[in-house]
Design a protein around this motif. Sequence first.
Motif, PDB file in Angstrom:
ATOM      1  N   MET A  50       0.972  -0.677  -0.145  1.00 38.00           N
ATOM      2  CA  MET A  50      -0.134   0.290   0.519  1.00 38.00           C
ATOM      3  C   MET A  50       0.594   1.040   0.012  1.00 38.00           C
ATOM      4  O   MET A  50       0.094   2.439  -0.470  1.00 38.00           O
ATOM      5  CB  MET A  50      -0.894   0.127   0.672  1.00 38.00           C
ATOM      6  N   GLY A  51       1.926   1.118  -0.322  1.00 33.89           N
ATOM      7  CA  GLY A  51       3.097   2.207   0.078  1.00 33.89           C
ATOM      8  C   GLY A  51       2.985   2.955   1.218  1.00 33.89           C
ATOM      9  O   GLY A  51       3.667   4.426   0.995  1.00 33.89           O
ATOM     10  N   LEU A  52       2.824   2.337   2.618  1.00 33.92           N
ATOM     11  CA  LEU A  52       3.152   2.854   3.576  1.00 33.92           C
ATOM     12  C   LEU A  52       4.520   2.473   3.865  1.00 33.92           C
ATOM     13  O   LEU A  52       4.990   3.067   4.916  1.00 33.92           O
ATOM     14  CB  LEU A  52       1.944   2.285   4.974  1.00 33.92           C
ATOM     15  N   MET A  53       5.007   1.992   3.447  1.00 31.44           N
ATOM     16  CA  MET A  53       6.660   1.375   3.966  1.00 31.44           C
ATOM     17  C   MET A  53       7.157   1.202   2.566  1.00 31.44           C
ATOM     18  O   MET A  53       6.901   0.546   1.383  1.00 31.44           O
ATOM     19  CB  MET A  53       6.769   0.352   4.927  1.00 31.44           C
ATOM     20  N   ARG A  54       8.417   0.685   2.288  1.00 30.18           N
ATOM     21  CA  ARG A  54       9.649   1.034   1.167  1.00 30.18           C
ATOM     22  C   ARG A  54      10.222  -0.632   1.765  1.00 30.18           C
ATOM     23  O   ARG A  54      10.484  -0.492   2.547  1.00 30.18           O
ATOM     24  CB  ARG A  54      10.029   2.305   1.496  1.00 30.18           C
ATOM     25  N   ASP A  68       3.699   3.337  -5.139  1.00 29.24           N
ATOM     26  CA  ASP A  68       3.788   4.877  -4.509  1.00 29.24           C
ATOM     27  C   ASP A  68       3.078   5.640  -6.556  1.00 29.24           C
ATOM     28  O   ASP A  68       2.353   6.577  -5.752  1.00 29.24           O
ATOM     29  CB  ASP A  68       4.621   5.348  -4.737  1.00 29.24           C
ATOM     30  N   TYR A  70       0.888   7.232  -8.325  1.00 25.30           N
ATOM     31  CA  TYR A  70      -0.811   7.637  -8.048  1.00 25.30           C
ATOM     32  C   TYR A  70      -1.653   7.270  -8.968  1.00 25.30           C
ATOM     33  O   TYR A  70      -3.205   7.317  -8.587  1.00 25.30           O
ATOM     34  CB  TYR A  70      -0.521   9.143  -8.916  1.00 25.30           C
ATOM     35  N   LYS A  73      -4.016   5.177  -7.551  1.00 26.01           N
ATOM     36  CA  LYS A  73      -4.319   4.553  -6.239  1.00 26.01           C
ATOM     37  C   LYS A  73      -6.099   4.163  -6.446  1.00 26.01           C
ATOM     38  O   LYS A  73      -6.892   4.037  -5.626  1.00 26.01           O
ATOM     39  CB  LYS A  73      -4.164   5.623  -5.496  1.00 26.01           C
TER      40      LYS A  73
END
Lengths: 241, 250
Positions: A50-54, A68, A70, A73
Amino acid sequence: MITISHLTKIYPGKKKPSLDAISLSVKKGDIFGFLGPNGAGKTTTVKILMGLMRPTKGEVKVLDESPDAYSIKKKIGFLPENPYFYQYLSGIEFLRMCADIFSIPEKKKEARIKEVLKEVHLQEDSWKSKIRTYSKGMQQRLGIAQALINDPELVVLDEPMSGLDPLGRREMKDVILRMKREGKTVFFNSHILADVEDLCSRVAIIDFGKIILEGDVAEITKKKSVSLEKIFIDTVTKNRR
Amino acid sequence: MNALISLSKNTFREAIRDRILSTIFAFGFLFLLAAPLAGELSAGQSERLIMNFGLAMIHLFGIFITIFVGSRLISNEIDRKTIFLLIPKPVSRSVIICSKFFGLGAVLFCTTLLMSLVFFLLVHPSLPMILIIGFMYLSFLLLLAILLFFSSFMSPLMASVSGILFFLVGNVTFHLKALSYQFGSLFVQRFADIAYHILPNFTNLNLKNYVIYGIPYSTVHLLIITGVTILSITLFLFFATMIFSRKEFS
Protein backbone atom coordinates in the motif's frame (compact mmCIF):
# COMPACT_ATOMS: atom_id res chain seq x y z
CA MET A 1 -2.62 -7.71 -10.08
CA ILE A 2 0.11 -8.09 -7.45
CA THR A 3 3.65 -9.31 -8.08
CA ILE A 4 6.14 -9.58 -5.26
CA SER A 5 9.70 -10.58 -6.20
CA HIS A 6 12.39 -11.33 -3.63
CA LEU A 7 10.94 -8.80 -1.22
CA THR A 8 13.10 -8.18 1.82
CA LYS A 9 12.38 -5.75 4.62
CA ILE A 10 14.79 -5.03 7.44
CA TYR A 11 13.57 -2.46 9.97
CA PRO A 12 16.11 0.19 10.99
CA GLY A 13 18.18 -0.97 13.96
CA LYS A 14 17.32 -4.65 13.44
CA LYS A 15 19.56 -7.28 11.91
CA LYS A 16 16.99 -9.97 11.25
CA PRO A 17 14.76 -9.34 8.24
CA SER A 18 11.02 -9.09 8.84
CA LEU A 19 10.54 -10.26 5.27
CA ASP A 20 13.19 -12.50 3.78
CA ALA A 21 13.19 -12.52 -0.02
CA ILE A 22 9.53 -13.47 -0.39
CA SER A 23 7.96 -13.87 -3.83
CA LEU A 24 4.33 -14.39 -4.74
CA SER A 25 1.80 -13.33 -7.32
CA VAL A 26 -1.91 -12.63 -7.21
CA LYS A 27 -3.87 -12.88 -10.45
CA LYS A 28 -6.94 -10.94 -11.50
CA GLY A 29 -10.08 -12.40 -9.91
CA ASP A 30 -8.16 -14.23 -7.17
CA ILE A 31 -9.37 -14.17 -3.60
CA PHE A 32 -5.98 -14.53 -1.99
CA GLY A 33 -5.55 -15.40 1.69
CA PHE A 34 -2.28 -14.39 3.27
CA LEU A 35 -1.83 -16.39 6.44
CA GLY A 36 0.71 -16.57 9.20
CA PRO A 37 1.19 -16.48 12.95
CA ASN A 38 1.50 -13.15 14.77
CA GLY A 39 4.66 -11.28 13.79
CA ALA A 40 5.24 -13.44 10.71
CA GLY A 41 5.38 -10.44 8.34
CA LYS A 42 1.79 -10.23 7.01
CA THR A 43 1.11 -6.61 7.95
CA THR A 44 4.60 -5.53 6.83
CA THR A 45 3.86 -7.05 3.40
CA VAL A 46 0.50 -5.28 3.22
CA LYS A 47 2.04 -1.95 4.24
CA ILE A 48 4.64 -2.28 1.47
CA LEU A 49 1.89 -3.14 -1.04
CA MET A 50 0.00 0.00 0.00
CA GLY A 51 3.04 2.33 -0.18
CA LEU A 52 3.12 2.90 3.57
CA MET A 53 6.57 1.33 3.79
CA ARG A 54 9.34 0.67 1.30
CA PRO A 55 11.23 -2.55 0.59
CA THR A 56 14.85 -2.90 1.68
CA LYS A 57 15.39 -5.15 -1.35
CA GLY A 58 13.26 -6.72 -4.04
CA GLU A 59 10.42 -5.44 -6.13
CA VAL A 60 6.69 -5.00 -5.66
CA LYS A 61 4.20 -4.29 -8.43
CA VAL A 62 0.55 -3.50 -7.82
CA LEU A 63 -1.60 -3.32 -10.96
CA ASP A 64 1.71 -3.41 -12.88
CA GLU A 65 2.96 -0.23 -11.20
CA SER A 66 4.96 0.75 -8.15
CA PRO A 67 2.78 0.98 -5.00
CA ASP A 68 3.62 4.71 -4.87
CA ALA A 69 2.18 5.36 -8.36
CA TYR A 70 -0.70 7.81 -8.19
CA SER A 71 -2.40 6.22 -11.22
CA ILE A 72 -3.18 2.92 -9.45
CA LYS A 73 -4.54 4.37 -6.22
CA LYS A 74 -7.98 5.13 -7.68
CA LYS A 75 -8.38 1.42 -8.39
CA ILE A 76 -7.44 0.18 -4.93
CA GLY A 77 -9.39 -0.17 -1.71
CA PHE A 78 -7.56 -0.74 1.56
CA LEU A 79 -8.67 -1.66 5.06
CA PRO A 80 -5.82 -1.38 7.60
CA GLU A 81 -5.65 -3.59 10.69
CA ASN A 82 -7.77 -1.97 13.46
CA PRO A 83 -8.60 1.11 11.38
CA TYR A 84 -8.38 4.50 13.10
CA PHE A 85 -10.63 7.38 12.11
CA TYR A 86 -11.09 11.08 12.71
CA GLN A 87 -13.18 10.67 15.85
CA TYR A 88 -14.93 14.06 15.58
CA LEU A 89 -16.41 13.20 12.17
CA SER A 90 -19.58 11.20 11.67
CA GLY A 91 -19.47 8.04 9.57
CA ILE A 92 -21.18 9.77 6.66
CA GLU A 93 -18.87 12.84 6.89
CA PHE A 94 -15.84 10.57 6.80
CA LEU A 95 -17.13 8.78 3.70
CA ARG A 96 -17.86 12.15 2.05
CA MET A 97 -14.20 13.05 2.61
CA CYS A 98 -13.10 9.73 1.07
CA ALA A 99 -15.48 10.25 -1.89
CA ASP A 100 -13.96 13.71 -2.45
CA ILE A 101 -10.45 12.24 -2.41
CA PHE A 102 -11.53 9.79 -5.13
CA SER A 103 -13.19 12.67 -7.02
CA ILE A 104 -16.56 10.90 -7.09
CA PRO A 105 -18.94 13.35 -8.84
CA GLU A 106 -21.30 15.28 -6.54
CA LYS A 107 -24.37 13.77 -8.23
CA LYS A 108 -23.28 10.21 -7.53
CA LYS A 109 -21.56 10.81 -4.19
CA GLU A 110 -24.48 10.59 -1.75
CA ALA A 111 -25.99 7.58 -3.52
CA ARG A 112 -22.65 5.74 -3.49
CA ILE A 113 -22.11 6.49 0.22
CA LYS A 114 -25.55 5.13 1.11
CA GLU A 115 -24.93 2.09 -1.09
CA VAL A 116 -21.68 1.11 0.65
CA LEU A 117 -23.04 1.85 4.14
CA LYS A 118 -25.96 -0.47 3.43
CA GLU A 119 -23.64 -3.06 1.94
CA VAL A 120 -21.57 -3.27 5.14
CA HIS A 121 -24.78 -3.25 7.24
CA LEU A 122 -23.92 -0.19 9.29
CA GLN A 123 -27.18 0.76 11.01
CA GLU A 124 -28.75 3.79 9.38
CA ASP A 125 -29.41 5.60 12.67
CA SER A 126 -25.64 5.66 13.35
CA TRP A 127 -24.58 7.17 10.02
CA LYS A 128 -24.69 10.71 11.37
CA SER A 129 -23.27 9.84 14.82
CA LYS A 130 -19.70 10.75 15.67
CA ILE A 131 -17.25 7.90 14.98
CA ARG A 132 -16.01 8.09 18.59
CA THR A 133 -19.40 6.67 19.67
CA TYR A 134 -19.04 3.64 17.36
CA SER A 135 -18.31 0.16 18.71
CA LYS A 136 -15.29 -1.74 17.36
CA GLY A 137 -17.52 -3.73 15.04
CA MET A 138 -19.14 -0.55 13.69
CA GLN A 139 -15.71 1.01 13.10
CA GLN A 140 -14.65 -2.13 11.24
CA ARG A 141 -17.77 -1.89 9.04
CA LEU A 142 -17.00 1.77 8.34
CA GLY A 143 -13.42 0.77 7.49
CA ILE A 144 -14.73 -1.71 4.95
CA ALA A 145 -17.15 0.89 3.56
CA GLN A 146 -14.31 3.37 2.92
CA ALA A 147 -12.33 0.60 1.19
CA LEU A 148 -15.24 0.01 -1.20
CA ILE A 149 -16.33 3.62 -1.83
CA ASN A 150 -14.38 3.90 -5.11
CA ASP A 151 -15.63 0.53 -6.45
CA PRO A 152 -12.01 -0.74 -6.56
CA GLU A 153 -10.52 -3.39 -8.84
CA LEU A 154 -8.21 -4.61 -6.09
CA VAL A 155 -9.15 -4.73 -2.42
CA VAL A 156 -6.51 -5.29 0.24
CA LEU A 157 -7.92 -6.14 3.66
CA ASP A 158 -5.75 -6.49 6.76
CA GLU A 159 -7.68 -8.66 9.24
CA PRO A 160 -11.15 -7.78 7.89
CA MET A 161 -12.93 -10.06 10.41
CA SER A 162 -11.27 -8.42 13.41
CA GLY A 163 -13.79 -7.03 15.89
CA LEU A 164 -16.78 -8.51 14.10
CA ASP A 165 -19.28 -10.83 15.81
CA PRO A 166 -20.36 -14.06 14.02
CA LEU A 167 -23.15 -12.19 12.21
CA GLY A 168 -20.70 -9.48 11.16
CA ARG A 169 -18.27 -12.12 9.92
CA ARG A 170 -21.04 -13.69 7.85
CA GLU A 171 -21.88 -10.30 6.33
CA MET A 172 -18.19 -9.59 5.65
CA LYS A 173 -17.88 -12.94 3.92
CA ASP A 174 -20.90 -12.02 1.79
CA VAL A 175 -19.19 -8.76 0.78
CA ILE A 176 -16.04 -10.64 -0.25
CA LEU A 177 -18.09 -13.26 -2.13
CA ARG A 178 -19.95 -10.51 -3.99
CA MET A 179 -16.59 -8.99 -5.00
CA LYS A 180 -15.50 -12.43 -6.19
CA ARG A 181 -18.65 -12.69 -8.35
CA GLU A 182 -17.93 -9.26 -9.80
CA GLY A 183 -14.45 -10.44 -10.82
CA LYS A 184 -12.61 -8.20 -8.38
CA THR A 185 -9.34 -9.23 -6.79
CA VAL A 186 -9.13 -9.48 -3.02
CA PHE A 187 -5.95 -9.91 -0.98
CA PHE A 188 -6.52 -10.39 2.71
CA ASN A 189 -4.86 -11.41 5.95
CA SER A 190 -6.83 -13.38 8.48
CA HIS A 191 -6.39 -15.62 11.48
CA ILE A 192 -9.81 -17.16 10.99
CA LEU A 193 -8.84 -20.09 8.81
CA ALA A 194 -12.34 -21.50 8.36
CA ASP A 195 -13.33 -18.23 6.67
CA VAL A 196 -10.20 -18.29 4.53
CA GLU A 197 -10.99 -21.83 3.42
CA ASP A 198 -14.55 -20.81 2.52
CA LEU A 199 -13.57 -17.71 0.60
CA CYS A 200 -10.12 -18.03 -0.93
CA SER A 201 -9.10 -19.48 -4.22
CA ARG A 202 -5.41 -19.28 -3.30
CA VAL A 203 -3.38 -18.92 -0.10
CA ALA A 204 0.16 -18.35 1.05
CA ILE A 205 1.49 -19.06 4.53
CA ILE A 206 4.29 -16.88 5.87
CA ASP A 207 6.37 -17.57 8.96
CA PHE A 208 9.43 -15.72 10.24
CA GLY A 209 9.36 -13.60 7.08
CA LYS A 210 9.48 -16.53 4.63
CA ILE A 211 6.77 -18.04 2.48
CA ILE A 212 6.48 -21.65 3.61
CA LEU A 213 3.47 -22.70 1.55
CA GLU A 214 1.65 -21.26 -1.44
CA GLY A 215 -0.99 -22.73 -3.66
CA ASP A 216 -4.55 -23.35 -4.68
CA VAL A 217 -6.80 -23.93 -1.62
CA ALA A 218 -8.83 -26.70 -3.25
CA GLU A 219 -5.69 -28.53 -4.39
CA ILE A 220 -3.89 -28.24 -1.04
CA THR A 221 -6.83 -29.44 1.04
CA LYS A 222 -7.75 -32.21 -1.44
CA LYS A 223 -4.19 -33.55 -1.61
CA LYS A 224 -3.85 -33.78 2.17
CA SER A 225 -7.53 -34.54 2.83
CA VAL A 226 -7.57 -32.28 5.88
CA SER A 227 -8.84 -28.80 6.69
CA LEU A 228 -6.83 -25.68 5.94
CA GLU A 229 -6.53 -25.08 9.68
CA LYS A 230 -4.80 -28.45 10.17
CA ILE A 231 -2.52 -27.78 7.19
CA PHE A 232 -1.64 -24.35 8.59
CA ILE A 233 -0.78 -25.71 12.06
CA ASP A 234 1.24 -28.63 10.67
CA THR A 235 3.16 -26.44 8.21
CA VAL A 236 4.03 -23.76 10.76
CA THR A 237 4.95 -26.34 13.43
CA LYS A 238 7.20 -28.19 10.96
CA ASN A 239 8.85 -24.94 9.92
CA ARG A 240 9.66 -24.07 13.52
CA ARG A 241 11.29 -27.40 14.40
CA MET B 1 -7.95 19.86 -5.99
CA ASN B 2 -10.96 18.05 -4.48
CA ALA B 3 -8.64 16.17 -2.16
CA LEU B 4 -6.84 19.35 -1.08
CA ILE B 5 -10.11 21.15 -0.29
CA SER B 6 -11.57 18.14 1.51
CA LEU B 7 -8.45 17.48 3.60
CA SER B 8 -8.05 21.20 4.38
CA LYS B 9 -11.65 21.28 5.63
CA ASN B 10 -10.84 18.25 7.75
CA THR B 11 -7.78 19.97 9.24
CA PHE B 12 -9.95 23.02 9.95
CA ARG B 13 -12.57 20.88 11.72
CA GLU B 14 -9.88 19.02 13.66
CA ALA B 15 -8.20 22.25 14.77
CA ILE B 16 -11.36 24.04 15.92
CA ARG B 17 -12.23 21.03 18.08
CA ASP B 18 -8.76 21.09 19.64
CA ARG B 19 -9.03 22.02 23.33
CA ILE B 20 -5.62 23.70 23.21
CA LEU B 21 -6.93 26.08 20.54
CA SER B 22 -10.07 26.98 22.50
CA THR B 23 -8.06 27.49 25.70
CA ILE B 24 -5.49 29.78 24.04
CA PHE B 25 -8.24 31.62 22.17
CA ALA B 26 -10.30 32.14 25.36
CA PHE B 27 -7.27 33.55 27.19
CA GLY B 28 -6.45 35.76 24.21
CA PHE B 29 -9.99 37.11 24.25
CA LEU B 30 -9.86 37.80 28.00
CA PHE B 31 -6.51 39.56 27.74
CA LEU B 32 -7.79 41.64 24.84
CA LEU B 33 -10.85 42.67 26.82
CA ALA B 34 -8.50 43.67 29.64
CA ALA B 35 -6.76 46.19 27.36
CA PRO B 36 -8.89 49.15 28.67
CA LEU B 37 -7.71 48.28 32.19
CA ALA B 38 -4.13 48.62 30.99
CA GLY B 39 -5.12 51.99 29.51
CA GLU B 40 -6.36 53.12 32.91
CA LEU B 41 -2.89 52.58 34.37
CA SER B 42 -1.23 55.07 32.07
CA ALA B 43 -1.18 58.79 32.54
CA GLY B 44 -2.53 60.52 29.43
CA GLN B 45 -1.33 57.80 27.06
CA SER B 46 -4.30 55.46 27.49
CA GLU B 47 -5.26 55.23 23.81
CA ARG B 48 -1.70 54.41 22.71
CA LEU B 49 -1.35 51.87 25.51
CA ILE B 50 -4.66 50.16 24.63
CA MET B 51 -3.52 50.01 21.01
CA ASN B 52 -0.08 48.59 21.85
CA PHE B 53 -1.50 46.12 24.36
CA GLY B 54 -4.30 44.99 22.04
CA LEU B 55 -1.98 44.46 19.05
CA ALA B 56 0.51 42.62 21.25
CA MET B 57 -2.25 40.27 22.47
CA ILE B 58 -3.44 39.50 18.92
CA HIS B 59 0.18 38.79 17.94
CA LEU B 60 1.10 36.76 21.02
CA PHE B 61 -1.97 34.54 21.05
CA GLY B 62 -1.80 34.03 17.28
CA ILE B 63 1.79 32.82 17.73
CA PHE B 64 0.69 30.53 20.59
CA ILE B 65 -2.08 28.97 18.48
CA THR B 66 0.31 28.50 15.54
CA ILE B 67 2.95 26.80 17.69
CA PHE B 68 0.78 24.63 19.91
CA VAL B 69 -1.68 23.48 17.25
CA GLY B 70 0.62 23.62 14.18
CA SER B 71 3.41 21.50 15.66
CA ARG B 72 1.01 18.59 16.29
CA LEU B 73 -0.84 18.50 12.96
CA ILE B 74 1.40 15.94 11.24
CA SER B 75 2.21 13.89 14.34
CA ASN B 76 -1.51 13.56 15.18
CA GLU B 77 -2.11 12.05 11.77
CA ILE B 78 0.73 9.55 12.30
CA ASP B 79 0.18 8.77 16.00
CA ARG B 80 -3.57 8.26 15.58
CA LYS B 81 -2.81 6.11 12.51
CA THR B 82 -5.34 7.96 10.33
CA ILE B 83 -2.45 8.31 7.87
CA PHE B 84 -2.92 4.58 7.06
CA LEU B 85 -6.24 5.46 5.47
CA LEU B 86 -4.86 8.42 3.51
CA ILE B 87 -1.59 7.22 1.94
CA PRO B 88 -3.14 4.34 -0.08
CA LYS B 89 -5.73 6.75 -1.52
CA PRO B 90 -5.09 8.97 -4.57
CA VAL B 91 -3.73 11.83 -2.53
CA SER B 92 -0.11 12.90 -2.80
CA ARG B 93 1.97 13.58 0.27
CA SER B 94 2.40 17.20 -0.83
CA VAL B 95 -1.41 17.56 -0.71
CA ILE B 96 -1.41 16.17 2.85
CA ILE B 97 1.19 18.76 3.93
CA CYS B 98 -0.55 21.62 2.08
CA SER B 99 -3.94 20.66 3.53
CA LYS B 100 -2.46 21.05 7.02
CA PHE B 101 -1.17 24.49 6.04
CA PHE B 102 -4.42 25.71 4.48
CA GLY B 103 -6.62 24.17 7.18
CA LEU B 104 -4.81 25.77 10.11
CA GLY B 105 -4.23 28.90 8.01
CA ALA B 106 -8.03 29.22 7.77
CA VAL B 107 -8.39 28.70 11.54
CA LEU B 108 -5.75 31.39 12.17
CA PHE B 109 -7.61 33.71 9.81
CA CYS B 110 -10.83 33.23 11.79
CA THR B 111 -9.19 33.65 15.21
CA THR B 112 -7.24 36.74 14.06
CA LEU B 113 -10.39 38.21 12.52
CA LEU B 114 -12.45 37.63 15.68
CA MET B 115 -9.77 39.12 17.92
CA SER B 116 -9.38 42.07 15.53
CA LEU B 117 -13.13 42.74 15.64
CA VAL B 118 -13.00 42.92 19.44
CA PHE B 119 -9.87 45.09 19.20
CA PHE B 120 -11.65 47.51 16.86
CA LEU B 121 -14.41 47.90 19.43
CA LEU B 122 -11.74 49.32 21.73
CA VAL B 123 -9.66 51.26 19.19
CA HIS B 124 -10.85 53.25 16.19
CA PRO B 125 -10.03 51.16 13.09
CA SER B 126 -7.66 52.59 10.49
CA LEU B 127 -5.85 51.32 7.39
CA PRO B 128 -2.42 51.18 9.12
CA MET B 129 -3.95 49.10 11.94
CA ILE B 130 -5.51 46.70 9.42
CA LEU B 131 -2.13 46.45 7.66
CA ILE B 132 -0.36 45.68 10.94
CA ILE B 133 -2.79 42.84 11.66
CA GLY B 134 -2.64 41.61 8.06
CA PHE B 135 1.15 41.31 8.25
CA MET B 136 0.86 39.65 11.66
CA TYR B 137 -1.30 37.02 9.94
CA LEU B 138 1.44 36.58 7.30
CA SER B 139 3.95 36.00 10.11
CA PHE B 140 1.64 33.29 11.57
CA LEU B 141 1.54 31.60 8.15
CA LEU B 142 5.33 31.77 7.83
CA LEU B 143 5.76 30.29 11.31
CA LEU B 144 3.20 27.57 10.46
CA ALA B 145 5.17 26.60 7.34
CA ILE B 146 8.37 26.44 9.44
CA LEU B 147 6.61 24.24 12.02
CA LEU B 148 5.28 21.90 9.32
CA PHE B 149 8.82 21.62 7.95
CA PHE B 150 10.24 20.68 11.35
CA SER B 151 7.38 18.36 12.26
CA SER B 152 7.90 16.41 9.03
CA PHE B 153 10.94 14.84 10.74
CA MET B 154 10.76 15.83 14.42
CA SER B 155 8.51 15.12 17.39
CA PRO B 156 5.93 17.84 18.20
CA LEU B 157 8.01 19.04 21.17
CA MET B 158 11.22 19.33 19.15
CA ALA B 159 9.33 20.95 16.26
CA SER B 160 7.83 23.51 18.68
CA VAL B 161 11.23 24.30 20.18
CA SER B 162 12.83 24.62 16.74
CA GLY B 163 9.94 26.77 15.50
CA ILE B 164 10.19 29.06 18.53
CA LEU B 165 13.96 29.38 18.05
CA PHE B 166 13.49 30.22 14.36
CA PHE B 167 10.86 32.78 15.31
CA LEU B 168 13.08 34.39 17.95
CA VAL B 169 16.15 34.43 15.71
CA GLY B 170 14.01 35.70 12.82
CA ASN B 171 13.02 38.61 15.02
CA VAL B 172 16.57 39.66 15.89
CA THR B 173 18.68 39.05 12.76
CA PHE B 174 18.02 42.61 11.58
CA HIS B 175 19.27 44.03 14.90
CA LEU B 176 22.19 41.57 15.05
CA LYS B 177 23.27 42.68 11.59
CA ALA B 178 23.13 46.35 12.62
CA LEU B 179 25.06 45.63 15.84
CA SER B 180 27.69 43.55 14.06
CA TYR B 181 28.44 46.45 11.68
CA GLN B 182 28.90 48.75 14.67
CA PHE B 183 30.95 46.54 16.96
CA GLY B 184 31.77 43.19 15.33
CA SER B 185 34.78 41.80 13.50
CA LEU B 186 34.60 41.06 9.77
CA PHE B 187 33.82 37.41 10.50
CA VAL B 188 30.91 38.38 12.78
CA GLN B 189 29.65 40.83 10.16
CA ARG B 190 29.68 38.14 7.46
CA PHE B 191 27.99 35.66 9.81
CA ALA B 192 25.27 38.20 10.69
CA ASP B 193 24.86 38.98 6.97
CA ILE B 194 24.35 35.32 6.09
CA ALA B 195 21.92 34.79 8.98
CA TYR B 196 19.97 37.90 7.95
CA HIS B 197 19.63 36.77 4.35
CA ILE B 198 19.05 33.04 4.89
CA LEU B 199 16.77 32.90 7.93
CA PRO B 200 13.14 33.98 7.66
CA ASN B 201 12.84 37.61 8.63
CA PHE B 202 9.99 38.23 11.05
CA THR B 203 11.11 41.82 11.76
CA ASN B 204 9.94 42.87 8.30
CA LEU B 205 6.48 41.56 9.04
CA ASN B 206 6.15 43.61 12.21
CA LEU B 207 4.69 46.89 10.95
CA LYS B 208 3.89 48.18 14.46
CA ASN B 209 7.09 50.22 14.66
CA TYR B 210 6.42 51.85 11.30
CA VAL B 211 2.99 53.00 12.43
CA ILE B 212 3.69 53.81 16.06
CA TYR B 213 6.86 55.83 15.34
CA GLY B 214 5.57 57.24 12.05
CA ILE B 215 8.31 55.67 9.89
CA PRO B 216 7.22 55.93 6.26
CA TYR B 217 6.62 52.77 4.25
CA SER B 218 5.73 52.39 0.60
CA THR B 219 3.32 50.04 -1.16
CA VAL B 220 6.26 48.60 -3.13
CA HIS B 221 8.07 47.85 0.13
CA LEU B 222 5.01 46.01 1.49
CA LEU B 223 4.57 44.09 -1.76
CA ILE B 224 8.21 42.98 -1.67
CA ILE B 225 7.83 41.81 1.95
CA THR B 226 4.66 39.90 1.00
CA GLY B 227 6.35 38.31 -2.02
CA VAL B 228 9.43 37.24 -0.03
CA THR B 229 7.22 35.78 2.71
CA ILE B 230 5.12 33.79 0.22
CA LEU B 231 8.33 32.51 -1.37
CA SER B 232 9.68 31.49 2.05
CA ILE B 233 6.41 29.70 2.89
CA THR B 234 6.52 27.86 -0.44
CA LEU B 235 10.12 26.77 0.16
CA PHE B 236 9.39 25.49 3.68
CA LEU B 237 6.35 23.56 2.43
CA PHE B 238 8.39 22.18 -0.46
CA PHE B 239 11.13 20.89 1.87
CA ALA B 240 8.50 19.54 4.29
CA THR B 241 6.98 17.60 1.38
CA MET B 242 10.39 16.29 0.28
CA ILE B 243 11.07 14.90 3.75
CA PHE B 244 7.51 13.64 4.30
CA SER B 245 7.62 11.82 0.94
CA ARG B 246 10.50 9.67 2.20
CA LYS B 247 8.76 8.81 5.45
CA GLU B 248 7.65 5.25 6.21
CA PHE B 249 4.69 4.45 8.42
CA SER B 250 5.18 1.31 10.46
